[in-house]
Scaffold this motif. Structure first.
Motif, PDB file in Angstrom:
ATOM      1  N   ILE A   4       0.839  -1.207   0.000  1.00  0.00           N
ATOM      2  CA  ILE A   4       0.000   0.000   0.000  1.00  0.00           C
ATOM      3  C   ILE A   4       0.868   1.249   0.000  1.00  0.00           C
ATOM      4  O   ILE A   4       0.680   2.156  -0.810  1.00  0.00           O
ATOM      5  CB  ILE A   4      -0.951   0.009   1.218  1.00  0.00           C
ATOM      6  N   TYR A   5       1.825   1.289   0.913  1.00  0.00           N
ATOM      7  CA  TYR A   5       2.659   2.486   1.019  1.00  0.00           C
ATOM      8  C   TYR A   5       3.637   2.605  -0.142  1.00  0.00           C
ATOM      9  O   TYR A   5       3.990   3.708  -0.536  1.00  0.00           O
ATOM     10  CB  TYR A   5       3.356   2.529   2.377  1.00  0.00           C
ATOM     11  N   GLY A   6       4.037   1.496  -0.726  1.00  0.00           N
ATOM     12  CA  GLY A   6       4.881   1.546  -1.915  1.00  0.00           C
ATOM     13  C   GLY A   6       4.149   2.161  -3.094  1.00  0.00           C
ATOM     14  O   GLY A   6       4.689   3.003  -3.816  1.00  0.00           O
ATOM     15  N   LYS A   7       2.911   1.753  -3.286  1.00  0.00           N
ATOM     16  CA  LYS A   7       2.096   2.322  -4.362  1.00  0.00           C
ATOM     17  C   LYS A   7       1.806   3.796  -4.110  1.00  0.00           C
ATOM     18  O   LYS A   7       1.857   4.616  -5.027  1.00  0.00           O
ATOM     19  CB  LYS A   7       0.784   1.549  -4.507  1.00  0.00           C
ATOM     20  N   LEU A   8       1.518   4.132  -2.868  1.00  0.00           N
ATOM     21  CA  LEU A   8       1.277   5.530  -2.504  1.00  0.00           C
ATOM     22  C   LEU A   8       2.522   6.368  -2.775  1.00  0.00           C
ATOM     23  O   LEU A   8       2.445   7.444  -3.369  1.00  0.00           O
ATOM     24  CB  LEU A   8       0.869   5.637  -1.038  1.00  0.00           C
ATOM     25  N   SER A   9       3.669   5.871  -2.375  1.00  0.00           N
ATOM     26  CA  SER A   9       4.928   6.588  -2.579  1.00  0.00           C
ATOM     27  C   SER A   9       5.197   6.840  -4.062  1.00  0.00           C
ATOM     28  O   SER A   9       5.567   7.942  -4.462  1.00  0.00           O
ATOM     29  CB  SER A   9       6.078   5.803  -1.954  1.00  0.00           C
ATOM     30  N   ALA A  10       4.992   5.825  -4.893  1.00  0.00           N
ATOM     31  CA  ALA A  10       5.207   5.971  -6.334  1.00  0.00           C
ATOM     32  C   ALA A  10       4.230   6.981  -6.927  1.00  0.00           C
ATOM     33  O   ALA A  10       4.611   7.826  -7.749  1.00  0.00           O
ATOM     34  CB  ALA A  10       5.061   4.619  -7.026  1.00  0.00           C
ATOM     35  N   PHE A  11       2.976   6.911  -6.504  1.00  0.00           N
ATOM     36  CA  PHE A  11       1.938   7.835  -6.970  1.00  0.00           C
ATOM     37  C   PHE A  11       2.316   9.275  -6.638  1.00  0.00           C
ATOM     38  O   PHE A  11       2.255  10.164  -7.488  1.00  0.00           O
ATOM     39  CB  PHE A  11       0.613   7.453  -6.301  1.00  0.00           C
ATOM     40  N   MET A  12       2.740   9.489  -5.394  1.00  0.00           N
ATOM     41  CA  MET A  12       3.088  10.834  -4.947  1.00  0.00           C
ATOM     42  C   MET A  12       4.358  11.343  -5.625  1.00  0.00           C
ATOM     43  O   MET A  12       4.414  12.480  -6.088  1.00  0.00           O
ATOM     44  CB  MET A  12       3.279  10.839  -3.427  1.00  0.00           C
ATOM     45  N   SER A  13       5.360  10.508  -5.673  1.00  0.00           N
ATOM     46  CA  SER A  13       6.647  10.898  -6.233  1.00  0.00           C
ATOM     47  C   SER A  13       6.516  11.338  -7.689  1.00  0.00           C
ATOM     48  O   SER A  13       7.083  12.356  -8.090  1.00  0.00           O
ATOM     49  CB  SER A  13       7.630   9.738  -6.123  1.00  0.00           C
ATOM     50  N   GLU A  14       5.756  10.591  -8.458  1.00  0.00           N
ATOM     51  CA  GLU A  14       5.561  10.919  -9.877  1.00  0.00           C
ATOM     52  C   GLU A  14       4.953  12.313 -10.037  1.00  0.00           C
ATOM     53  O   GLU A  14       5.399  13.103 -10.864  1.00  0.00           O
ATOM     54  CB  GLU A  14       4.656   9.874 -10.512  1.00  0.00           C
ATOM     55  N   ARG A  15       3.967  12.613  -9.245  1.00  0.00           N
ATOM     56  CA  ARG A  15       3.266  13.890  -9.382  1.00  0.00           C
ATOM     57  C   ARG A  15       4.066  15.066  -8.822  1.00  0.00           C
ATOM     58  O   ARG A  15       4.170  16.105  -9.449  1.00  0.00           O
ATOM     59  CB  ARG A  15       1.900  13.800  -8.713  1.00  0.00           C
ATOM     60  N   VAL A  16       4.611  14.888  -7.647  1.00  0.00           N
ATOM     61  CA  VAL A  16       5.331  15.995  -6.996  1.00  0.00           C
ATOM     62  C   VAL A  16       6.626  16.312  -7.744  1.00  0.00           C
ATOM     63  O   VAL A  16       6.948  17.483  -7.958  1.00  0.00           O
ATOM     64  CB  VAL A  16       5.593  15.679  -5.511  1.00  0.00           C
ATOM     65  N   SER A  17       7.346  15.295  -8.180  1.00  0.00           N
ATOM     66  CA  SER A  17       8.624  15.540  -8.860  1.00  0.00           C
ATOM     67  C   SER A  17       8.446  16.219 -10.217  1.00  0.00           C
ATOM     68  O   SER A  17       9.396  16.805 -10.744  1.00  0.00           O
ATOM     69  CB  SER A  17       9.408  14.235  -9.017  1.00  0.00           C
ATOM     70  N   ALA A  18       7.257  16.182 -10.786  1.00  0.00           N
ATOM     71  CA  ALA A  18       6.996  16.841 -12.067  1.00  0.00           C
ATOM     72  C   ALA A  18       6.837  18.351 -11.921  1.00  0.00           C
ATOM     73  O   ALA A  18       6.860  19.073 -12.921  1.00  0.00           O
ATOM     74  CB  ALA A  18       5.744  16.250 -12.713  1.00  0.00           C
ATOM     75  N   GLN A  19       6.711  18.835 -10.703  1.00  0.00           N
ATOM     76  CA  GLN A  19       6.493  20.261 -10.473  1.00  0.00           C
ATOM     77  C   GLN A  19       7.817  21.022 -10.498  1.00  0.00           C
ATOM     78  O   GLN A  19       8.840  20.520 -10.050  1.00  0.00           O
ATOM     79  CB  GLN A  19       5.772  20.476  -9.152  1.00  0.00           C
ATOM     80  N   ARG A  20       7.778  22.244 -10.984  1.00  0.00           N
ATOM     81  CA  ARG A  20       8.994  23.038 -11.152  1.00  0.00           C
ATOM     82  C   ARG A  20       9.160  24.158 -10.132  1.00  0.00           C
ATOM     83  O   ARG A  20      10.193  24.807 -10.114  1.00  0.00           O
ATOM     84  CB  ARG A  20       9.060  23.619 -12.573  1.00  0.00           C
ATOM     85  N   THR A  21       8.129  24.373  -9.314  1.00  0.00           N
ATOM     86  CA  THR A  21       8.241  25.395  -8.275  1.00  0.00           C
ATOM     87  C   THR A  21       7.847  24.783  -6.934  1.00  0.00           C
ATOM     88  O   THR A  21       7.035  23.843  -6.891  1.00  0.00           O
ATOM     89  CB  THR A  21       7.346  26.607  -8.550  1.00  0.00           C
TER      90      THR A  21
END
Length: 136
Positions: A4-21
């Motif tokens: 559960i937490y692995g999937k959550l981490s991947a979901f979050m990381s993908e979205r947050v790391s795409a941000q530039r500010t």
């Protein structure tokens, strides 16, 4: 629970790391976590139950896991980035990271008490609240 937490981490990381500010990253962090919890209510409820009732053989407890400050490190790094760029003002990074993370950690408890809670509104309110709190 690791799944559960692995999937959550991947979901979050993908979205947050795409941000530039930093501001966009903080908003995305908040909204993405609320979205994930909303879309995975049963799994998050189960994970919360396991976490609260977990007593491993090594003697650690849910309380010890909850007080592990490393759980705040990702939010602290994001807030420090915002201060370094000048997008965010001066504030205590640890206190602010704790407030953000615990407001999000409480969402499964809200859903337990109010299954019809408006999670879009919850995300809007938290994103706005913390955007104002960190503003330069």
């Amino acid at each position: 629970m690791v799944t559960i937490y692995g999937k959550l981490s991947a979901f979050m990381s993908e979205r947050v790391s795409a941000q530039r500010t930093p501001g966009a990253a903080l908003e995305t962090y908040i909204r993405s976590l609320v979205e994930y919890i909303s879309e995975h209510r049963a799994e998050m409820r189960a994970a919360t139950e396991i976490f609260l009732n977990f007593h491993p053989q090594d003697g650690s407890s849910a309380r010890e896991a909850a007080t592990d400050l490393s759980a705040l490190s990702h939010v602290e790094r994001l807030l420090a980035w915002g201060q370094e760029t000048g997008e965010f003002g001066e504030f205590n990074v640890r206190v602010t990271a704790m407030a953000i993370q615990r407001a999000l950690d409480g969402l499964p408890f809200l859903l337990e008490a109010d299954q019809d809670a408006d999670l879009a509104e919850y995300a809007d309110e938290l994103a706005g609240l913390f955007a104002r709190a960190v503003k330069a």
